[in-house]
Design an enzyme around this catalytic site. Structure first.
Site, short mmCIF file in Angstrom:
data_model
loop_
_atom_site.label_atom_id
_atom_site.label_comp_id
_atom_site.label_asym_id
_atom_site.label_seq_id
_atom_site.Cartn_x
_atom_site.Cartn_y
_atom_site.Cartn_z
N TYR B 123 0.84 -1.21 0.00
CA TYR B 123 0.00 0.00 0.00
C TYR B 123 0.88 1.25 0.00
O TYR B 123 0.55 2.25 -0.65
CB TYR B 123 -0.96 0.02 1.20
CG TYR B 123 -1.81 -1.24 1.27
CD1 TYR B 123 -2.39 -1.77 0.11
CD2 TYR B 123 -2.00 -1.93 2.46
CE1 TYR B 123 -3.13 -2.94 0.15
CE2 TYR B 123 -2.73 -3.10 2.51
CZ TYR B 123 -3.29 -3.61 1.36
OH TYR B 123 -4.01 -4.77 1.40
N ASP B 238 -3.24 -14.47 -1.73
CA ASP B 238 -2.78 -14.77 -0.36
C ASP B 238 -3.96 -14.86 0.60
O ASP B 238 -4.02 -15.76 1.45
CB ASP B 238 -1.83 -13.68 0.14
CG ASP B 238 -0.52 -13.62 -0.63
OD1 ASP B 238 -0.15 -14.64 -1.25
OD2 ASP B 238 0.13 -12.55 -0.62
#
Ligand code: FES
Ligand SMILES: [Fe+2]
Ligand SMILES: [Fe+2]
Lengths: 81, 376
Positions: B123, B238
């Site tokens: 991010y 994930d």
């Protein structure tokens, strides 16, 4: 042969996963990973046997299979989620 | 029971429960009580990726083309995901490691958490590219009421378990008064807190990302913000694995394949577990409403997103024996599957020209003939 509850019967194609065989008939099966680790394709196996060429990681109950990574080894009967 | 970093008791890890048995001593993986966690570790490690390998530079141009309401959607989702991964990057370690009893589960938790930190780092990678200095975005995460509301709900189960574990490990079972509050610490209560916490984590991994994922992939469908979308695909892959692990833990308990007391607790707490999941569903729908309050984006609106949350929730609740509470039967966003499918996650680092990845591939095949006239 793959009998699917509430759908037409599908012919299993050699070399194809169960999911791919079902999709050829445009029957919608839920999937995400197509690799046996997410569980999105979890399906009830009513009759028959399947095998896995890779270890199915996703959680399934004793009477459930992962169509994205399994191959029928006999005629089977399934119920889609 | 006091925690020890190396339990000197020569216990047999094959007979330990997942939690609240003896602390783990030898990190060995040649044998496993629950083989699944070893398999999950292998799979997760095979997914390794680095945010820096995904080129997000084109996103900066795309971002300028977005409308104000689309910018709000994009940035708010990144803030929410940042919160989720901030929590997940530390909490499984802090909450579960002190009470774990199986080496394979211990390493799975550490591997899982490590990947959450990769998500967090991605991010920063995305935001730095868009803003140069993303401080104001990060600062708002602890100011924004919509995000704080969710943070409180997610962290409370972890915090509760962590605090009770600390009391138990320092003072043992019994009624303890700390700063005027009294706490009844029993093994049963600890296990209940663990069970509820695991349900809350399961709900997080199962649905809390999906409104945000849908928005990201809806931009990608319009060929916008594709660098971001590549990263989010890797993250989604994930998260699916993390979810698989919490589903396994919950089912091992409920089906009596681990600690027999957990069968009773699962039975006893079923309603509360259902409520935890449904509350997460409600919050995700509210999140969709918040995202679209300034206007929607092409290809998505609040209603369809809420339906998608219900659709996903049905699947994921039934996987842990909570039934399918919502009427929806077919996938309202079928194109999502193209992004959640691992065949399409072809941004794999192996593909790029980065030499560190190629080194291991060079000449790993060595034949006997290669040593033909090689005398020792
Ligand atoms: S699609 Fe993920 S397990 Fe089958
Ligand atoms: Fe994550
Ligand atoms: Fe996760």
């Amino acid at each position: 042969m793959v009998a699917i509850k509430d759908h037409e019967t599908v012919q299993h194609k050699a070399q194809k996963t169960l999911l791919e065989s079902i999709e050829l008939k445009e029957i919608p099966v839920h999937f995400h990973c197509r690799e046996g680790y997410c569980g999105a394709c979890r399906t009830k196996l009513i009759k028959g046997e399947v095998e896995y060429l890779t270890f199915p990681l996703a959680y399934i109950d004793d009477d459930e299979i992962l169509p994205c990574c399994c191959y029928p080894t006999s005629d089977i009967e399934i119920e889609l989620a | 029971m006091k925690y020890t970093t190396f339990n000197q008791k020569n216990n047999n890890p094959l007979t330990e429960p997942m939690f609240f048995g003896n602390p783990v001593n030898v990190a060995r993986y040649d044998q496993q009580k629950h083989q699944i966690f070893e398999k999950l570790i292998e799979k997760q490690i095979s997914f390794f990726w680095r945010p820096e390998e995904v080129d997000v530079s084109k996103d900066r141009v795309d971002f300028q083309k977005l409308s104000d309401s689309e910018k709000h959607i994009f940035i708010s989702n990144l803030k929410y995901q940042t919160l989720l991964d901030s929590i997940q990057g530390r909490s499984p370690n802090i909450a579960f490691l002190p009470i774990l009893s199986l080496p394979e589960l211990e390493t799975w938790v550490e591997t899982w958490s490590f990947f959450e930190t990769i998500h967090s780092r991605s991010y920063t990678h995305i935001l730095r590219n868009l803003f140069g200095d993303p401080s104001s975005i990060f600062n708002d995460i602890v100011e924004n009421e919509e995000i704080k509301k969710r943070a409180a709900d997610i962290s409370k189960y972890y915090d509760d378990l962590i605090f009770a574990t600390q009391l138990w490990q320092t003072l043992g079972e019994g009624v303890h008064t700390i700063s005027g509050c009294s706490y009844n610490i029993t093994m049963r209560e600890l296990k209940k807190k663990l069970y509820l916490c695991m349900n809350s984590v399961n709900a997080l991994e199962a649905i809390r990302f999906y409104v945000s994922f849908a928005c990201t992939f809806a931009f990608a469908e319009r060929e916008l913000m594709e660098g971001n979308s590549k990263i989010i695909r890797l993250i989604a892959r994930d998260e699916n694995l993390h979810l698989t692990s919490t589903q396994h833990i919950l089912n091992l308990w409920a089906k009596g394949k681990d600690d027999p007391e957990m069968v009773e607790i699962a039975e006893e707490c079923k309603e509360e577990a259902t409520e935890i999941f449904l509350n997460a569903v409600r919050q995700e729908k509210e999140w969709a409403a918040y995202l679209f309050k300034q206007g929607s984006m092409i290809g998505l609106n609040k209603e369809i997103l809420c339906q998608y949350v219900e659709f996903i929730a049905n699947h994921r609740m039934s996987a842990i024996g909570l039934g399918q509470p919502f009427a929806i039967k077919s996938n309202p966003l079928p194109w999502m599957n193209n992004y959640l499918n691992s065949d399409n996650v072809q941004v794999a680092p192996q593909e790029s020209e980065i030499s560190s990845y190629l080194v291991g591939q060079i000449d790993s095949e060595v034949n006997a003939e290669d040593f033909g006239d090689f005398d020792l």
